[in-house]
Design a protein around this motif. Structure first.
Motif, PDB file in Angstrom:
ATOM      1  N   GLY A 104       0.804  -1.208   0.000  1.00  0.00           N
ATOM      2  CA  GLY A 104       0.000   0.000   0.000  1.00  0.00           C
ATOM      3  C   GLY A 104       0.838   1.258   0.000  1.00  0.00           C
ATOM      4  O   GLY A 104       2.071   1.235  -0.024  1.00  0.00           O
ATOM      5  N   THR A 105       0.170   2.399   0.057  1.00  0.00           N
ATOM      6  CA  THR A 105       0.829   3.695   0.069  1.00  0.00           C
ATOM      7  C   THR A 105       1.456   3.945   1.432  1.00  0.00           C
ATOM      8  O   THR A 105       0.780   3.935   2.457  1.00  0.00           O
ATOM      9  CB  THR A 105      -0.193   4.801  -0.237  1.00  0.00           C
ATOM     10  N   ARG A 106       2.752   4.150   1.447  1.00  0.00           N
ATOM     11  CA  ARG A 106       3.465   4.360   2.712  1.00  0.00           C
ATOM     12  C   ARG A 106       3.129   5.728   3.298  1.00  0.00           C
ATOM     13  O   ARG A 106       3.103   6.735   2.589  1.00  0.00           O
ATOM     14  CB  ARG A 106       4.972   4.248   2.497  1.00  0.00           C
ATOM     15  N   VAL A 107       2.922   5.762   4.608  1.00  0.00           N
ATOM     16  CA  VAL A 107       2.610   7.011   5.301  1.00  0.00           C
ATOM     17  C   VAL A 107       3.718   7.296   6.311  1.00  0.00           C
ATOM     18  O   VAL A 107       3.915   6.525   7.252  1.00  0.00           O
ATOM     19  CB  VAL A 107       1.258   6.912   6.040  1.00  0.00           C
ATOM     20  N   VAL A 156      -7.039  12.091   3.247  1.00  0.00           N
ATOM     21  CA  VAL A 156      -7.766  13.019   2.371  1.00  0.00           C
ATOM     22  C   VAL A 156      -7.519  12.695   0.901  1.00  0.00           C
ATOM     23  O   VAL A 156      -8.438  12.741   0.067  1.00  0.00           O
ATOM     24  CB  VAL A 156      -7.353  14.472   2.678  1.00  0.00           C
ATOM     25  N   ALA A 157      -6.280  12.337   0.569  1.00  0.00           N
ATOM     26  CA  ALA A 157      -5.907  12.096  -0.830  1.00  0.00           C
ATOM     27  C   ALA A 157      -6.223  10.685  -1.308  1.00  0.00           C
ATOM     28  O   ALA A 157      -6.136  10.408  -2.514  1.00  0.00           O
ATOM     29  CB  ALA A 157      -4.405  12.359  -1.007  1.00  0.00           C
ATOM     30  N   ALA A 158      -6.606   9.792  -0.415  1.00  0.00           N
ATOM     31  CA  ALA A 158      -6.796   8.383  -0.782  1.00  0.00           C
ATOM     32  C   ALA A 158      -7.920   8.207  -1.797  1.00  0.00           C
ATOM     33  O   ALA A 158      -8.982   8.825  -1.700  1.00  0.00           O
ATOM     34  CB  ALA A 158      -7.083   7.559   0.466  1.00  0.00           C
ATOM     35  N   SER A 159      -7.661   7.339  -2.751  1.00  0.00           N
ATOM     36  CA  SER A 159      -8.679   6.972  -3.729  1.00  0.00           C
ATOM     37  C   SER A 159      -9.544   5.854  -3.158  1.00  0.00           C
ATOM     38  O   SER A 159      -9.096   5.085  -2.297  1.00  0.00           O
ATOM     39  CB  SER A 159      -8.024   6.495  -5.026  1.00  0.00           C
ATOM     40  N   PRO A 160     -10.790   5.721  -3.621  1.00  0.00           N
ATOM     41  CA  PRO A 160     -11.635   4.634  -3.140  1.00  0.00           C
ATOM     42  C   PRO A 160     -10.955   3.276  -3.322  1.00  0.00           C
ATOM     43  O   PRO A 160     -10.426   2.977  -4.389  1.00  0.00           O
ATOM     44  CB  PRO A 160     -12.890   4.749  -4.025  1.00  0.00           C
ATOM     45  N   GLY A 161     -10.922   2.479  -2.264  1.00  0.00           N
ATOM     46  CA  GLY A 161     -10.304   1.164  -2.320  1.00  0.00           C
ATOM     47  C   GLY A 161      -8.816   1.152  -2.036  1.00  0.00           C
ATOM     48  O   GLY A 161      -8.181   0.087  -2.033  1.00  0.00           O
ATOM     49  N   GLU A 162      -8.234   2.314  -1.757  1.00  0.00           N
ATOM     50  CA  GLU A 162      -6.788   2.383  -1.529  1.00  0.00           C
ATOM     51  C   GLU A 162      -6.403   1.794  -0.172  1.00  0.00           C
ATOM     52  O   GLU A 162      -7.198   1.748   0.766  1.00  0.00           O
ATOM     53  CB  GLU A 162      -6.324   3.835  -1.608  1.00  0.00           C
ATOM     54  N   THR A 185      -8.474   0.957   3.479  1.00  0.00           N
ATOM     55  CA  THR A 185      -7.800   0.025   4.376  1.00  0.00           C
ATOM     56  C   THR A 185      -6.563   0.704   4.945  1.00  0.00           C
ATOM     57  O   THR A 185      -5.802   1.334   4.212  1.00  0.00           O
ATOM     58  CB  THR A 185      -7.376  -1.256   3.637  1.00  0.00           C
ATOM     59  N   ILE A 186      -6.373   0.593   6.256  1.00  0.00           N
ATOM     60  CA  ILE A 186      -5.179   1.129   6.903  1.00  0.00           C
ATOM     61  C   ILE A 186      -4.457  -0.015   7.598  1.00  0.00           C
ATOM     62  O   ILE A 186      -5.007  -0.648   8.515  1.00  0.00           O
ATOM     63  CB  ILE A 186      -5.521   2.239   7.904  1.00  0.00           C
ATOM     64  N   LEU A 187      -3.242  -0.310   7.140  1.00  0.00           N
ATOM     65  CA  LEU A 187      -2.402  -1.319   7.753  1.00  0.00           C
ATOM     66  C   LEU A 187      -1.508  -0.624   8.773  1.00  0.00           C
ATOM     67  O   LEU A 187      -0.678   0.210   8.429  1.00  0.00           O
ATOM     68  CB  LEU A 187      -1.552  -2.027   6.697  1.00  0.00           C
ATOM     69  N   GLY A 188      -1.673  -0.970  10.041  1.00  0.00           N
ATOM     70  CA  GLY A 188      -0.976  -0.236  11.084  1.00  0.00           C
ATOM     71  C   GLY A 188       0.478  -0.605  11.264  1.00  0.00           C
ATOM     72  O   GLY A 188       1.283   0.215  11.702  1.00  0.00           O
ATOM     73  N   GLY A 190     -10.953  13.503  15.039  1.00  0.00           N
ATOM     74  CA  GLY A 190      -9.519  13.743  14.976  1.00  0.00           C
ATOM     75  C   GLY A 190      -8.928  13.554  13.603  1.00  0.00           C
ATOM     76  O   GLY A 190      -8.021  14.274  13.182  1.00  0.00           O
ATOM     77  N   LEU A 191      -9.437  12.556  12.872  1.00  0.00           N
ATOM     78  CA  LEU A 191      -8.987  12.281  11.500  1.00  0.00           C
ATOM     79  C   LEU A 191     -10.107  12.593  10.512  1.00  0.00           C
ATOM     80  O   LEU A 191     -11.278  12.669  10.907  1.00  0.00           O
ATOM     81  CB  LEU A 191      -8.581  10.807  11.379  1.00  0.00           C
ATOM     82  N   PRO A 192      -9.781  12.774   9.250  1.00  0.00           N
ATOM     83  CA  PRO A 192     -10.828  13.023   8.261  1.00  0.00           C
ATOM     84  C   PRO A 192     -11.866  11.898   8.269  1.00  0.00           C
ATOM     85  O   PRO A 192     -11.501  10.712   8.292  1.00  0.00           O
ATOM     86  CB  PRO A 192     -10.056  13.044   6.932  1.00  0.00           C
ATOM     87  N   PRO A 193     -13.151  12.218   8.285  1.00  0.00           N
ATOM     88  CA  PRO A 193     -14.184  11.188   8.247  1.00  0.00           C
ATOM     89  C   PRO A 193     -14.014  10.281   7.026  1.00  0.00           C
ATOM     90  O   PRO A 193     -13.650  10.741   5.946  1.00  0.00           O
ATOM     91  CB  PRO A 193     -15.487  11.987   8.171  1.00  0.00           C
ATOM     92  N   ILE A 194     -14.285   9.004   7.208  1.00  0.00           N
ATOM     93  CA  ILE A 194     -14.125   8.020   6.137  1.00  0.00           C
ATOM     94  C   ILE A 194     -15.434   7.897   5.370  1.00  0.00           C
ATOM     95  O   ILE A 194     -16.451   7.436   5.907  1.00  0.00           O
ATOM     96  CB  ILE A 194     -13.719   6.651   6.719  1.00  0.00           C
ATOM     97  N   ASP A 195     -15.428   8.308   4.105  1.00  0.00           N
ATOM     98  CA  ASP A 195     -16.646   8.281   3.301  1.00  0.00           C
ATOM     99  C   ASP A 195     -16.467   7.459   2.026  1.00  0.00           C
ATOM    100  O   ASP A 195     -17.212   7.628   1.056  1.00  0.00           O
ATOM    101  CB  ASP A 195     -17.104   9.697   2.965  1.00  0.00           C
ATOM    102  N   GLU A 196     -15.466   6.570   2.027  1.00  0.00           N
ATOM    103  CA  GLU A 196     -15.220   5.676   0.899  1.00  0.00           C
ATOM    104  C   GLU A 196     -14.570   4.407   1.445  1.00  0.00           C
ATOM    105  O   GLU A 196     -14.366   4.266   2.652  1.00  0.00           O
ATOM    106  CB  GLU A 196     -14.294   6.342  -0.117  1.00  0.00           C
ATOM    107  N   LYS A 197     -14.252   3.488   0.564  1.00  0.00           N
ATOM    108  CA  LYS A 197     -13.583   2.267   0.999  1.00  0.00           C
ATOM    109  C   LYS A 197     -12.105   2.548   1.213  1.00  0.00           C
ATOM    110  O   LYS A 197     -11.406   3.040   0.341  1.00  0.00           O
ATOM    111  CB  LYS A 197     -13.756   1.170  -0.050  1.00  0.00           C
TER     112      LYS A 197
END
Length: 382
Positions: A32-35, A47-53, A83-86, A74-81
């Motif tokens: 996935g996209t590294r943060v 905020v920048a995540a695409s649906p399903g990212e 996944t966050i890998l911790g 605290g974080l942007p509300p999730i209004d799409e699909k």
């Protein structure tokens, strides 16, 4: 994170009790996209995540949130699909001096999956101190710790709104505080497996879990050492729908109120291969150390289960250390009620209606098994 991993009541006793400093990293969770290890970077990525990212957090990083992204969140509300890998990371609201806000908010069109992550320190004036799922939203937690969160409403840890869906696997929901359902508050569809709810406190009812509508199924999980001020030290089950426990243990929960040290049931409850043990109702004239099953809408089915070593130990006529039933329906199927205690008789079972009994027993309770109950359960002797 606490890993449960049992498939029978005998194995429940061997639940792993160790707690690591944070969730252990899992192999294969580096896609996935590294943060980067920065709360600003995390917010920007969501905020920048695409649906399903998929977003992949920095291993063992602590992401500190010092102010809300938007009102109450605290974080942007999730209004799409999404996944966050911790990867063993923690997301935390910083300190008592920080404005009140929850950590995650899943909107009605959001589908959020969190893995191998800790969510900590959220605080809200509404529901869901750690995570709130709106009607229609979907949440999946895998290997997630939800700890030390607070809500003035329901669900200090997680609140699942009516029409929402939540799945919890290998989770630890602990040290949360709320009015009702301090660990989990659910009016939607809840599935929990191989998880633990522990040391949560409800200022009203449901120290660990409050189901107020919808359906909830809890399997191979542990509910222990939770507390409440009014009723249901461990669990309160009410409203339309059903709550089921399978291969689980509800132990050492306490209410300082008057009903249900382990469970207060006002609706449809089924326990299969589940142990209810060591729970306490401590209020004056308290009833149902293990389970209180009250009102005509309460239906309790116990199959292959154990109700043992619970107590109603308050003054003023506390009774029914094991099971208290007032106008509800109860079935004991290959179930044993034993070694429970209360201040006055009966120590085992008090009921205003006859039980359905199949190959079950009520034994070794003090001061009596059933004597002192308006109706003596079939086959119960002292």
């Amino acid at each position: 994170m606490r890993l449960i991993g049992f498939s029978s009541m005998a194995a429940v006793a061997a639940v792993v009790a160790s707690v690591t400093a944070g969730p252990a990293s899992a192999a294969g969770q580096d896609d996935g996209t590294r943060v980067p290890c920065s709360s600003t970077a995390l917010i920007t990525a969501i905020v920048a995540a695409s649906p399903g990212e998929t977003l992949s957090l920095s291993s063992a990083c602590t992401y500190h949130l010092t102010s809300p992204f938007s009102s109450g969140d605290g974080l942007p509300p999730i209004d799409e699909k999404l996944t966050i890998l911790g990867n063993g990371a923690t997301i935390v609201r910083d300190g008592s001096g920080t404005a009140a806000f929850r950590i995650f908010h899943v909107k009605d069109d959001g589908i959020l999956r969190l893995e191998n992550l800790a969510v900590r320190g959220g605080n809200t004036t509404g529901d869901g101190g750690g995570i709130l799922v709106d009607p229609g939203g979907k949440l999946t937690l895998v290997g997630v710790d939800v700890t030390d969160n607070t809500a003035l409403g329901g669900g200090g840890g997680v609140a699942v709104s009516a029409g929402a869906t939540a799945v919890v696997r290998r989770g630890w929901i602990a040290f949360n505080n709320a009015l009702n359902g301090a660990g989990l508050y659910s009016g939607g569809t809840l599935t929990m497996d191989d998880s633990e709810l522990s040391r949560n406190h409800a200022r009203n009812v449901g120290g660990a879990l409050a189901r107020v509508a919808g359906t909830a199924y809890v399997h191979a999980s542990l509910v222990r050492r939770n507390t409440s001020d009014t009723a249901g030290g461990g669990v309160v089950n009410g409203g339309p729908g059903r709550l089921e426990f399978g291969d689980s243990k509800i132990a050492n929960n306490t209410t300082s109120g008057t009903s249900g040290g382990g469970i207060q049931n006002l609706s449809d409850l089924r326990l299969e291969k589940t142990e209810v043990s060591g729970n306490v109702v401590g209020g004056r004239a308290g009833v149902g150390g293990g389970i209180s099953n009250a009102t005509t809408t309460a239906v309790l089915v116990l199959k292959g289960s154990e109700i043992l070593r619970n107590s109603a130990n308050g003054d003023g006529g506390s009774k029914a250390g094991g099971i208290y039933n007032d106008a509800g329906t109860v079935t004991l199927d290959h179930t044993h009620v034993r070694d429970n205690a209360s201040t006055v008789a009966p120590g085992g079972v008090y009921t205003t209606k006859q039980f359905t009994v199949v190959s079950s027993s009520i034994t070794r309770n003090i001061p009596t098994n059933c004597t002192g109950s308006p109706v003596v359960v079939t086959g119960c002797t002292n």
